[in-house]
Design a protein around this motif. Sequence first.
Motif, PDB file in Angstrom:
ATOM      1  N   PRO A 148      31.198 -13.585   1.628  1.00 31.66           N
ATOM      2  CA  PRO A 148      31.735 -12.568   1.042  1.00 31.66           C
ATOM      3  C   PRO A 148      30.681 -11.497   1.053  1.00 31.66           C
ATOM      4  CG  PRO A 148      31.006 -13.989  -0.611  1.00 31.66           C
ATOM      5  CD  PRO A 148      30.911 -14.940   0.625  1.00 31.66           C
ATOM      6  N   ALA A 149      31.227 -10.088   1.051  1.00 33.88           N
ATOM      7  CA  ALA A 149      30.372  -9.111   1.004  1.00 33.88           C
ATOM      8  C   ALA A 149      29.724  -8.615  -0.463  1.00 33.88           C
ATOM      9  CB  ALA A 149      31.062  -7.862   1.171  1.00 33.88           C
ATOM     10  N   VAL A 150      28.594  -9.383  -0.981  1.00 31.62           N
ATOM     11  CA  VAL A 150      27.990  -9.436  -2.086  1.00 31.62           C
ATOM     12  C   VAL A 150      26.506  -8.927  -1.912  1.00 31.62           C
ATOM     13  CG1 VAL A 150      29.610 -10.736  -3.145  1.00 31.62           C
ATOM     14  CG2 VAL A 150      27.475 -11.820  -2.264  1.00 31.62           C
ATOM     15  N   ASP A 151      25.794  -8.579  -2.810  1.00 27.89           N
ATOM     16  CA  ASP A 151      24.445  -8.196  -2.698  1.00 27.89           C
ATOM     17  C   ASP A 151      23.451  -9.546  -2.373  1.00 27.89           C
ATOM     18  OD1 ASP A 151      24.927  -5.492  -2.877  1.00 27.89           O
ATOM     19  OD2 ASP A 151      25.167  -5.493  -5.259  1.00 27.89           O
ATOM     20  N   LEU A 152      23.708 -10.658  -3.394  1.00 31.27           N
ATOM     21  CA  LEU A 152      22.972 -11.659  -3.659  1.00 31.27           C
ATOM     22  C   LEU A 152      23.956 -12.893  -3.730  1.00 31.27           C
ATOM     23  CD1 LEU A 152      20.255 -12.844  -4.553  1.00 31.27           C
ATOM     24  CD2 LEU A 152      20.810 -12.312  -6.797  1.00 31.27           C
ATOM     25  N   ILE A 153      23.410 -13.891  -2.944  1.00 29.75           N
ATOM     26  CA  ILE A 153      24.021 -15.348  -2.906  1.00 29.75           C
ATOM     27  C   ILE A 153      22.840 -16.364  -3.455  1.00 29.75           C
ATOM     28  CG2 ILE A 153      24.975 -17.121  -1.961  1.00 29.75           C
ATOM     29  CD1 ILE A 153      26.136 -15.375   0.021  1.00 29.75           C
ATOM     30  N   CYS A 154      23.275 -16.960  -4.667  1.00 29.00           N
ATOM     31  CA  CYS A 154      22.040 -17.960  -5.204  1.00 29.00           C
ATOM     32  C   CYS A 154      22.561 -19.172  -4.915  1.00 29.00           C
ATOM     33  CB  CYS A 154      22.019 -17.473  -6.637  1.00 29.00           C
ATOM     34  SG  CYS A 154      21.142 -16.057  -7.200  1.00 29.00           S
ATOM     35  N   ALA A 155      21.758 -20.208  -4.452  1.00 28.73           N
ATOM     36  CA  ALA A 155      22.231 -21.886  -3.966  1.00 28.73           C
ATOM     37  C   ALA A 155      21.117 -22.498  -4.579  1.00 28.73           C
ATOM     38  CB  ALA A 155      22.405 -21.711  -2.416  1.00 28.73           C
ATOM     39  N   GLY A 156      21.592 -23.472  -5.781  1.00 30.65           N
ATOM     40  CA  GLY A 156      20.533 -24.343  -6.357  1.00 30.65           C
ATOM     41  C   GLY A 156      20.871 -25.549  -5.831  1.00 30.65           C
ATOM     42  N   ASP A 157      19.827 -26.406  -5.510  1.00 33.33           N
ATOM     43  CA  ASP A 157      20.249 -27.734  -5.307  1.00 33.33           C
ATOM     44  C   ASP A 157      21.281 -28.236  -4.237  1.00 33.33           C
ATOM     45  OD1 ASP A 157      18.500 -29.182  -7.652  1.00 33.33           O
ATOM     46  OD2 ASP A 157      19.654 -27.426  -8.640  1.00 33.33           O
ATOM     47  N   VAL A 158      21.240 -27.500  -3.239  1.00 32.44           N
ATOM     48  CA  VAL A 158      21.970 -27.795  -1.942  1.00 32.44           C
ATOM     49  C   VAL A 158      21.772 -28.540  -0.808  1.00 32.44           C
ATOM     50  CG1 VAL A 158      23.548 -25.747  -2.894  1.00 32.44           C
ATOM     51  CG2 VAL A 158      21.523 -25.540  -0.986  1.00 32.44           C
ATOM     52  N   CYS A 159      20.397 -29.184  -0.954  1.00 32.86           N
ATOM     53  CA  CYS A 159      19.615 -29.709   0.213  1.00 32.86           C
ATOM     54  C   CYS A 159      19.568 -31.206   0.152  1.00 32.86           C
ATOM     55  CB  CYS A 159      18.489 -29.145   0.604  1.00 32.86           C
ATOM     56  SG  CYS A 159      18.532 -27.320   0.803  1.00 32.86           S
ATOM     57  N   TYR A 160      20.777 -31.862  -0.471  1.00 30.01           N
ATOM     58  CA  TYR A 160      20.586 -33.169  -0.950  1.00 30.01           C
ATOM     59  C   TYR A 160      21.198 -34.123   0.213  1.00 30.01           C
ATOM     60  CZ  TYR A 160      24.956 -32.763  -3.057  1.00 30.01           C
ATOM     61  OH  TYR A 160      26.189 -32.220  -3.347  1.00 30.01           O
ATOM     62  N   GLU A 161      21.899 -33.727   1.318  1.00 24.14           N
ATOM     63  CA  GLU A 161      22.504 -34.437   2.019  1.00 24.14           C
ATOM     64  C   GLU A 161      22.644 -33.572   3.553  1.00 24.14           C
ATOM     65  OE1 GLU A 161      26.351 -36.661  -0.167  1.00 24.14           O
ATOM     66  OE2 GLU A 161      26.935 -35.243   1.237  1.00 24.14           O
ATOM     67  N   LYS A 162      22.318 -34.371   4.730  1.00 29.75           N
ATOM     68  CA  LYS A 162      22.074 -33.614   5.768  1.00 29.75           C
ATOM     69  C   LYS A 162      23.298 -32.856   6.411  1.00 29.75           C
ATOM     70  CE  LYS A 162      19.639 -34.553  10.340  1.00 29.75           C
ATOM     71  NZ  LYS A 162      20.574 -33.957  11.133  1.00 29.75           N
ATOM     72  N   PRO A 163      24.235 -33.554   6.549  1.00 28.26           N
ATOM     73  CA  PRO A 163      25.488 -32.639   7.125  1.00 28.26           C
ATOM     74  C   PRO A 163      25.900 -31.492   6.211  1.00 28.26           C
ATOM     75  CG  PRO A 163      26.073 -35.084   7.340  1.00 28.26           C
ATOM     76  CD  PRO A 163      24.869 -35.051   6.354  1.00 28.26           C
ATOM     77  N   MET A 164      25.868 -31.567   4.908  1.00 29.49           N
ATOM     78  CA  MET A 164      26.428 -30.691   4.154  1.00 29.49           C
ATOM     79  C   MET A 164      25.304 -29.599   4.182  1.00 29.49           C
ATOM     80  SD  MET A 164      25.455 -29.517   0.956  1.00 29.49           S
ATOM     81  CE  MET A 164      24.848 -30.832   0.020  1.00 29.49           C
ATOM     82  N   THR A 165      23.874 -30.050   4.194  1.00 27.53           N
ATOM     83  CA  THR A 165      22.852 -29.023   3.825  1.00 27.53           C
ATOM     84  C   THR A 165      22.957 -28.156   5.219  1.00 27.53           C
ATOM     85  OG1 THR A 165      21.301 -30.490   2.664  1.00 27.53           O
ATOM     86  CG2 THR A 165      20.382 -28.686   3.788  1.00 27.53           C
ATOM     87  N   GLU A 166      23.053 -28.663   6.468  1.00 28.49           N
ATOM     88  CA  GLU A 166      23.232 -28.031   7.760  1.00 28.49           C
ATOM     89  C   GLU A 166      24.183 -27.012   7.819  1.00 28.49           C
ATOM     90  OE1 GLU A 166      23.483 -31.067  10.566  1.00 28.49           O
ATOM     91  OE2 GLU A 166      21.452 -31.177  10.560  1.00 28.49           O
ATOM     92  N   ARG A 167      25.214 -27.334   7.206  1.00 27.53           N
ATOM     93  CA  ARG A 167      26.607 -26.450   7.239  1.00 27.53           C
ATOM     94  C   ARG A 167      26.260 -25.515   6.298  1.00 27.53           C
ATOM     95  NH1 ARG A 167      32.829 -28.012   5.434  1.00 27.53           N
ATOM     96  NH2 ARG A 167      33.582 -25.770   5.988  1.00 27.53           N
ATOM     97  N   VAL A 168      25.802 -25.673   4.983  1.00 28.76           N
ATOM     98  CA  VAL A 168      25.441 -24.469   4.068  1.00 28.76           C
ATOM     99  C   VAL A 168      24.585 -23.652   4.525  1.00 28.76           C
ATOM    100  CG1 VAL A 168      24.484 -24.236   1.656  1.00 28.76           C
ATOM    101  CG2 VAL A 168      26.233 -26.022   2.010  1.00 28.76           C
TER     102      VAL A 168
END
Length: 224
Positions: A148-168
């Motif tokens: 989405p068109a926002v100024d800032l995206i915050c993402a905490g604790d999203v790197c704990y599974e390989k396929p999901m992390t790559e997609r995110v």
Amino acid sequence: MTILRRVDAMVLHDPAAFILANTRLQTVPHAPEISLWLADEITPIWKMTEEELGALGLPPPFWAFAWAGGQAIARWLLDNPEEVRGRTVLDFATGSGLVGIAALKAGAASVTGCDIDPFCAAAVAVNARANGVTMGFTGENLLDSPPPAVDLICAGDVCYEKPMTERVLDWLASARAQGTRVLLGDPGRTYLPKSGLTFLAEYRVQTTRELEDYEIKRTCVWSL
């Protein structure tokens, strides 16, 4: 924090009542300006969540805990309000709504939390109310669409599974390419990228052995 797996929210009876009955309002260790409805132990709330939804083998109830990466981003936003004041924010995989609430307290113009866990809409609502702020929410899987068109995206604790992390990370990179600032909060999980990040801050974040291997986690905030 729950990103890829979803249970039909129609099976929920009263998620807000469930949260208030099975958690307690408590201050966040690394952001004591904020209070959240949180669980003290993971196994009982996990079991009760499965019973409430009538399903087994569900992912943990991430919304019921203040994870280290989210605490770190929340602390950084509260300490650096000029980075968020007057801006539009997406709190990606919001869980409890911690980061979004911190952004609002730091002066964000608006914040939307997104999470596909069926409890998260209620968790964000009760936690925002407890902190005297108003936070938007969407249960859509935003990874299926352009950022989405926002100024800032915050993402905490999203790197704990390989396929999901790559997609995110691919999705967040698309957001960065269109001009959105992206912040990551992570306590050194396995799939955190080794490049493409700018270090912003490091904290020693109090957590719990219910969730992590140490009670104090060295946790960093990065910009993408």
